[in-house]
Design an enzyme around this catalytic site. Structure first.
Site, short mmCIF file in Angstrom:
data_model
loop_
_atom_site.label_atom_id
_atom_site.label_comp_id
_atom_site.label_asym_id
_atom_site.label_seq_id
_atom_site.Cartn_x
_atom_site.Cartn_y
_atom_site.Cartn_z
N GLY A 1 0.84 -1.20 0.00
CA GLY A 1 0.00 0.00 0.00
C GLY A 1 0.87 1.25 0.00
O GLY A 1 2.08 1.19 -0.27
N ALA B 1 2.71 8.87 4.09
CA ALA B 1 3.47 8.21 3.02
C ALA B 1 3.88 9.17 1.89
O ALA B 1 5.05 9.16 1.47
CB ALA B 1 2.63 7.07 2.45
N LYS C 1 -3.44 6.55 17.97
CA LYS C 1 -3.57 7.89 17.38
C LYS C 1 -4.60 7.88 16.24
O LYS C 1 -5.16 8.92 15.89
CB LYS C 1 -2.21 8.44 16.94
#
Ligand code: NAD
Ligand code: 13P
Length: 639
Positions: A266, A410, A461
């Site tokens: 991913g 990312a 989180k």
């Protein structure tokens, strides 16, 4: 040149265990080399010419000194006498030595490949020593050039006459006979001294002379011997050596290199594999990694073609991480077993809901002794209690598993923007290896001996990020979001320490704690989808999280909703028995009643996403957590 006159020995040692194999042959040596950093020692000819012969030539007395050298090599002159007489003929001053070193700098004299070998060994944590039958004054510059500390150099010392007036050395008057290298069998004695001071298990000697070979023939000396014939080939040494090489490169090539597998493909998996691929494909003797990284891709169709084929052709993952070149050395494979086969370092980065299935598939298929690291953020809740991803990996694959956590959006990392991460570890050796694998100039890594704390931060989180998205969806400003972030951090810490009391307070101030919380509450996918979901609720045209996930994330996965439900299963067993009742008797939190109220923000967010409260309660979480007997609100996902 003989070891009595030249720089001879590089001794490498390691503190790690390896079976003693005094009667080893090449196979054992090869195994020792390939199992680094499990250990060995080497002694070797490091220069192509003998320092003392070269100094004699520099001083204009080459022939006389060479004649004595030959007598020593024949055995017709003792080592001590040969050294003494040659020094007397050379008769140099300290200034002569300085000029000699300037005229013959170390780089001009090294045996080919020795610097690369020593660099490669040191990078793997192997201690390197230099044992010289020559003189310290001539050896130290070479050792410095090779990166060998002075304390790792064994050599003879020149004795000087000192000027009474200036206090400076003036005239050479012999040498210090007390050094082991001044005598026959000096090398095994030097190694015995090294071993007395260091708990090395295996010591390998590399050398070209008979006295190097002695190092393995005497008790207390080296365990293994590699003969080197790249400068002078001595048949007697070649005959006795278990392994004889003519080129140090052969040893460099034999060193262990770690094969890396990426399990997942991913967005974050691709950003991470891109950094790893940059680090494994380097032309550097210190490189510890096999260039190629196999990346397991959950196979799917992409515009009529297999995604793996597209990735291997374009070196890009157009579905999950478009616009970023992953590296020619990343190979996409659809078989998870093939990806992990033979890997020494296994990186897991898939959405957390798939990791259990992945572990089951990999059970019994990973290399024994491999090390894993999880980049996944999430946890699993089972009837027996919560299970972290790293715990699951350890249990199913029977290997160590560290975690890498931080503020790591990312695409920002793909754009090489400054980012930080911690590696939470139990095994420091593995953590250091993973640090080398991931660290880039723009990706700073620190090591944190609190793997559980780091993983709990990364997991929890994602719940707070949903709250931040709700604040944005409600059109509220930074003050409100800061309140959610602060309260989120408090609950993250409380919950983590309630489940795992050993979790450190300071971990929450690291990039995996407050750092990731800020990044994710401003730039993450959980925030994005929660904002859209809240707006839809407020507009009276509700959408489900599933719809918005697929519409906005295009195949990427949301972790926060699942994690919120999983955490809530832990928080509420006394009130709403979960389908599988939770039993964690050691956990004080699960024995408490009304403890949902100890986590008012987590609880309120969970009630909102499940449609029991409207989104506006996110900023009224102290109240939101107090209701009981709630029914789904109109327009909730349950409708
Ligand atoms: P992603 O959400 O971008 O992509 C989803 C991945 O799941 C794809 O590779 C897809 O092929 C795969 N997949 C779909 N169905 C599957 C199945 N049935 N079995 C196995 N795999 C399947 O993935 P990601 O961003 O790499 O996220 C992985 C983990 O990393 C998550 O836990 C996430 O929280 C965490 N993380 C993500 C980011 C980020 O910026 N994306 C940053 C840090 C951490
Ligand atoms: P999201 O999955 O919410 O984008 O979070 C990414 C992340 O974990 C950044 O560190």
């Amino acid at each position: 040149a003989d070891d009595t006159q030249r720089l001879l020995a590089a001794v490498l040692a390691t503190a790690r265990p390896l079976a003693r194999t005094r009667a080893a042959h090449k196979a054992a040596l090869l195994a020792a080399l390939q199992n680094l950093p499990d250990g060995y020692v080497v002694a070797g000819t490091v220069t192509v010419n003998d320092s003392l012969d070269l100094l004699a030539q520099f001083m204009g007395v080459k022939e006389q000194v060479e004649a004595l050298t030959n007598q020593a090599m024949d055995g017709s002159l003792s080592l001590e006498r040969a050294l003494e007489e040659r020094l007397a003929i050379i008769d140099c001053s300290p200034a002569d030595i300085k000029r000699f070193i300037a005229a013959h700098p170390p780089a001009s004299r090294l045996a080919p490949g020795i610097k690369e070998l020593i660099t490669a060994l040191q990078a793997r944590g192997v201690a390197v020593y230099l044992i010289s039958g020559g003189f310290r004054e001539l050896t130290l510059p070479i050792a410095a050039y090779l990166g060998i500390p002075k304390s790792h150099v064994f050599a003879n010392r020149m004795n000087w006459q000192w000027d009474d007036e200036t206090g400076a050395p003036t005239k050479l008057v012999g040498f210090d006979m007390s050094e082991p290298t001044a005598h026959n069998q000096g090398k095994p004695q030097a190694i015995a001294r090294i071993r007395q001071r260091n708990p090395y298990n295996t010591v390998v000697m590399i050398g070209d002379g008979i006295t190097d070979l002695e190092a393995v023939q005497m008790t207390g000396g080296a365990d293994l011997f590699i003969g080197y014939g790249g400068v002078v080939e001595r048949p007697a040494v070649a005959a006795e050596a278990e392994w004889y090489v003519y080129d140090y490169q052969a040893l460099v090539d034999s060193l262990a290199r770690y094969r890396v597998a990426m399990i997942g493909s991913g967005a974050w998996a691709c950003a991470a594999v891109r950094m790893m691929a940059q680090n494994t494909k380097v032309d550097d003797p210190a490189d510890e990694f096999v260039d190629e990284i196999r990346m397991w891709v959950y196979e799917e169709d992409y515009q009529g073609r297999k995604l793996t084929e597209v990735i291997n052709e374009t070196h890009e993952n157009p579905k999950y991480f478009p616009g970023f070149h992953l590296g020619d050395n990343v190979v996409a494979v659809p078989s998870i077993e093939e990806a992990a086969d033979g890997a020494d370092l296994i990186v897991l980065c898939a959405p957390h809901q798939f990791i259990h299935g992945i572990c089951k598939q990999l059970m019994g298929k990973v290399k024994p002794g491999a090390a894993a690291i999880s980049l996944t953020k999430g946890m699993r809740v089972r009837p027996e209690g919560p299970q972290l991803i790293s715990q699951m990996v350890r249990r199913y694959l029977n290997i160590d598993c560290a975690v890498l956590m931080g503020a790591n959006i990312a695409t920002d990392i793909g754009r090489e923007q400054l980012s930080e991460a911690v590696i939470g570890y139990d095994n420091l050796d593995h953590a250091e290896r993973f640090k080398k694998l991931f660290q880039r100039p723009y990706f700073r890594i620190s090591l944190l001996p609190d793997p559980v704390g780091a993983e709990m931060c990364g997991t929890l989180k994602n719940i707070v990020a949903l709250g931040a998205g709700m604040v944005d969806g409600l059109g509220l400003g930074p003050n409100s979001k800061a309140t959610i972030i602060r309260q989120g951090l408090v609950e993250m810490r409380r919950f983590s320490r309630a489940l795992y009391p050993s979790v450190r307070e300071d971990t929450f101030l690291e990039c995996c704690g407050v750092g990731d919380l800020v990044a994710t509450c401003y730039g993450g996918r959980n925030r994005l989808v929660a904002e859209a979901w809240t707006r839809a609720q407020m507009d009276g045209s509700p959408r489900t999280f599933e719809e918005l996930e697929s519409e906005l994330l295009k195949g990427q996965k949301l972790q926060g909703v699942l994690t919120s439900n999983e955490v809530q299963e832990i928080l509420r067993p006394a009130i709403h028995p979960a389908p599988c009742p939770l039993r964690v008797p050691s956990s004080p939190i699960l024995q408490k009643r009304h403890w949902e109220q100890d986590y008012p923000l987590f609880t309120t967010i969970n009630r909102i996403i499940n449609g029991y409260l409207p989104p506006k309660f996110v900023v009224d979480y102290e109240v939101g957590c107090t209701f009981s007997d709630l029914a789904p609100t109109e327009g909730s996902d349950d409708d």
